[in-house]
Design a protein around this motif. Sequence first.
Motif, mmCIF file in Angstrom:
data_model
loop_
_atom_site.group_PDB
_atom_site.id
_atom_site.type_symbol
_atom_site.label_atom_id
_atom_site.label_comp_id
_atom_site.label_asym_id
_atom_site.label_seq_id
_atom_site.Cartn_x
_atom_site.Cartn_y
_atom_site.Cartn_z
ATOM 1 N N ILE A 1 0.834 -1.205 0.000
ATOM 2 C CA ILE A 1 0.000 0.000 0.000
ATOM 3 C C ILE A 1 0.867 1.254 0.000
ATOM 4 O O ILE A 1 0.546 2.253 -0.650
ATOM 5 C CB ILE A 1 -0.970 -0.023 1.191
ATOM 6 C CG1 ILE A 1 -2.069 -1.061 0.925
ATOM 7 C CG2 ILE A 1 -1.595 1.346 1.438
ATOM 8 C CD1 ILE A 1 -2.973 -1.323 2.079
ATOM 9 N N VAL A 2 1.991 1.217 0.723
ATOM 10 C CA VAL A 2 2.919 2.359 0.677
ATOM 11 C C VAL A 2 3.383 2.606 -0.760
ATOM 12 O O VAL A 2 3.351 3.731 -1.258
ATOM 13 C CB VAL A 2 4.122 2.106 1.606
ATOM 14 C CG1 VAL A 2 5.194 3.185 1.383
ATOM 15 C CG2 VAL A 2 3.683 2.115 3.065
ATOM 16 N N LEU A 3 3.790 1.539 -1.444
ATOM 17 C CA LEU A 3 4.261 1.687 -2.829
ATOM 18 C C LEU A 3 3.130 2.071 -3.777
ATOM 19 O O LEU A 3 3.378 2.687 -4.825
ATOM 20 C CB LEU A 3 4.907 0.385 -3.301
ATOM 21 C CG LEU A 3 6.241 0.021 -2.624
ATOM 22 C CD1 LEU A 3 6.743 -1.322 -3.128
ATOM 23 C CD2 LEU A 3 7.280 1.104 -2.874
ATOM 24 N N LEU A 4 1.884 1.731 -3.419
ATOM 25 C CA LEU A 4 0.738 2.122 -4.237
ATOM 26 C C LEU A 4 0.669 3.637 -4.385
ATOM 27 O O LEU A 4 0.193 4.154 -5.398
ATOM 28 C CB LEU A 4 -0.552 1.579 -3.608
ATOM 29 C CG LEU A 4 -1.871 1.847 -4.323
ATOM 30 C CD1 LEU A 4 -1.866 1.221 -5.711
ATOM 31 C CD2 LEU A 4 -3.035 1.298 -3.504
ATOM 32 N N GLY A 5 1.168 4.352 -3.379
ATOM 33 C CA GLY A 5 1.163 5.810 -3.446
ATOM 34 C C GLY A 5 1.966 6.367 -4.595
ATOM 35 O O GLY A 5 1.709 7.478 -5.070
ATOM 36 N N ALA B 1 -6.128 -2.780 4.312
ATOM 37 C CA ALA B 1 -5.626 -1.573 4.976
ATOM 38 C C ALA B 1 -6.504 -1.199 6.156
ATOM 39 O O ALA B 1 -6.014 -0.897 7.252
ATOM 40 C CB ALA B 1 -5.566 -0.419 3.974
ATOM 41 N N MET B 2 -7.816 -1.215 5.957
ATOM 42 C CA MET B 2 -8.732 -0.876 7.039
ATOM 43 C C MET B 2 -8.672 -1.931 8.148
ATOM 44 O O MET B 2 -8.693 -1.604 9.345
ATOM 45 C CB MET B 2 -10.164 -0.748 6.513
ATOM 46 C CG MET B 2 -11.145 -0.170 7.517
ATOM 47 S SD MET B 2 -10.841 1.572 7.925
ATOM 48 C CE MET B 2 -11.481 2.381 6.454
ATOM 49 N N GLY B 3 -8.578 -3.205 7.746
ATOM 50 C CA GLY B 3 -8.476 -4.265 8.747
ATOM 51 C C GLY B 3 -7.224 -4.129 9.585
ATOM 52 O O GLY B 3 -7.250 -4.342 10.801
ATOM 53 N N PRO C 1 -2.309 5.066 11.142
ATOM 54 C CA PRO C 1 -1.338 3.967 10.978
ATOM 55 C C PRO C 1 -0.116 4.418 10.193
ATOM 56 O O PRO C 1 -0.210 5.231 9.260
ATOM 57 C CB PRO C 1 -2.143 2.916 10.202
ATOM 58 C CG PRO C 1 -3.577 3.224 10.516
ATOM 59 C CD PRO C 1 -3.646 4.723 10.658
ATOM 60 N N LEU C 2 1.046 3.883 10.552
ATOM 61 C CA LEU C 2 2.301 4.297 9.943
ATOM 62 C C LEU C 2 2.316 4.046 8.439
ATOM 63 O O LEU C 2 2.852 4.852 7.668
ATOM 64 C CB LEU C 2 3.469 3.558 10.611
ATOM 65 C CG LEU C 2 4.877 3.999 10.196
ATOM 66 C CD1 LEU C 2 5.092 5.474 10.500
ATOM 67 C CD2 LEU C 2 5.925 3.154 10.904
ATOM 68 N N PHE C 3 1.697 2.940 7.988
ATOM 69 C CA PHE C 3 1.733 2.659 6.554
ATOM 70 C C PHE C 3 0.890 3.661 5.763
ATOM 71 O O PHE C 3 1.166 3.917 4.589
ATOM 72 C CB PHE C 3 1.294 1.216 6.258
ATOM 73 C CG PHE C 3 -0.158 0.923 6.496
ATOM 74 C CD1 PHE C 3 -1.081 1.034 5.476
ATOM 75 C CD2 PHE C 3 -0.606 0.517 7.738
ATOM 76 C CE1 PHE C 3 -2.418 0.748 5.682
ATOM 77 C CE2 PHE C 3 -1.939 0.223 7.957
ATOM 78 C CZ PHE C 3 -2.851 0.347 6.928
ATOM 79 N N ILE C 4 -0.106 4.257 6.389
ATOM 80 C CA ILE C 4 -0.885 5.309 5.722
ATOM 81 C C ILE C 4 -0.035 6.579 5.576
ATOM 82 O O ILE C 4 -0.090 7.269 4.553
ATOM 83 C CB ILE C 4 -2.180 5.596 6.505
ATOM 84 C CG1 ILE C 4 -3.125 4.400 6.412
ATOM 85 C CG2 ILE C 4 -2.869 6.847 5.988
ATOM 86 C CD1 ILE C 4 -3.598 4.087 5.006
ATOM 87 N N VAL C 5 0.770 6.872 6.592
ATOM 88 C CA VAL C 5 1.712 7.996 6.483
ATOM 89 C C VAL C 5 2.687 7.740 5.329
ATOM 90 O O VAL C 5 2.984 8.643 4.533
ATOM 91 C CB VAL C 5 2.471 8.181 7.811
ATOM 92 C CG1 VAL C 5 3.520 9.286 7.672
ATOM 93 C CG2 VAL C 5 1.506 8.525 8.943
ATOM 94 N N GLY C 6 3.176 6.502 5.231
ATOM 95 C CA GLY C 6 4.068 6.150 4.135
ATOM 96 C C GLY C 6 3.399 6.270 2.781
ATOM 97 O O GLY C 6 4.007 6.725 1.804
ATOM 98 N N PHE C 7 2.130 5.880 2.705
ATOM 99 C CA PHE C 7 1.350 6.007 1.470
ATOM 100 C C PHE C 7 1.265 7.466 1.035
ATOM 101 O O PHE C 7 1.513 7.807 -0.132
ATOM 102 C CB PHE C 7 -0.045 5.416 1.712
ATOM 103 C CG PHE C 7 -1.061 5.694 0.639
ATOM 104 C CD1 PHE C 7 -1.100 4.931 -0.520
ATOM 105 C CD2 PHE C 7 -1.986 6.712 0.789
ATOM 106 C CE1 PHE C 7 -2.043 5.182 -1.510
ATOM 107 C CE2 PHE C 7 -2.932 6.971 -0.184
ATOM 108 C CZ PHE C 7 -2.968 6.195 -1.338
#
Length: 334
Positions: A79-83, A144-146, A255-261
Amino acid sequence: MTVPRVARRLLPGVAVAAAAAAAALAWLAHLALPAVPVLTGAVALGIVVGQVPALRPALGRQLAPGLRFAARSLLRAGIVLLGLKLSLVDIAGLGWVTIATTVAVVVLTFVGTIGLGRALGLPGHQPVLVASGFAICGASAIGAMGAALRARHEEQAVPVALVTLCGTLAIAVLPALWHPLGLSATGFGHWVGAGVHDVGQVVATAQLAGTAALAVAVVVKLTRVLMLAPMVAITAAIERRRASDAAGPRPTIVPLFIVGFLAAVLVNTFVPLPEWVLTGADLVQTALLAMALFALGASIRVAALVRTGWRALVVGLTSWVLVAALAHGAVLLG
């Protein structure tokens, strides 16, 4: 060191390797049949594997740690790379009316699906997970939501199955409605981008109307993907407040991965990245999400879904119709 202990250490890696092999098979299937998106194929393959009686003991015990790692950590990395697929410049080029109606489609579908899910008594986080999949970006959004809500794999299994089913059906159903609805090629692309769940399914559907339709569909769809960050953050904040009131475990605020996204979106928008970097990141992102979605699919038990999932099926099908209807309205307004 005893053999069982060695096995316990190695089997999680074996599970991830199996997920990687499954992702490769899904990729080959996509090359042979371009109408089958890679991520859809990965989920479907995972569901098939999960139904094999001889494999269930291993899936539920020895391989479970590795599959959990794939479904959580690899999904977050993907998901981070999806950004890096998103550019704020491309999205701004749609115009404010298209952006506003796309955001409205996401929010209305999300809220409406949650309300219906709760009215029909879906357990736990299932209403939110189904809403995430249908309103935002399919199985990736569910994962991601889960992850943000710390939902159990069992809660995610039914929403993943539903969004995969409906997204696959959309590849056949929406083109059949293109001309009866009187849509132009670009209008059809807009409708597909605003109403189909997974990015791969959008590409498979919109390409039938030509390159102009495909371009519009992808940008509209990526605008919906951008909504993943605020929707997850807002939902996590609401669940955190509820958990605080109930003295339960609290999800992280963002969540940290959303920040990365979001950071990846900003990098792709403002930093001129070489094409080979974007191409490589896209391949890695697809591989990571394919492994994660295979792992999620392997946790689905179709027999149990048939016995207990009729309410979720009603919610999923209704949400699919809702997002398609709202997306059509957005096209007319645009």
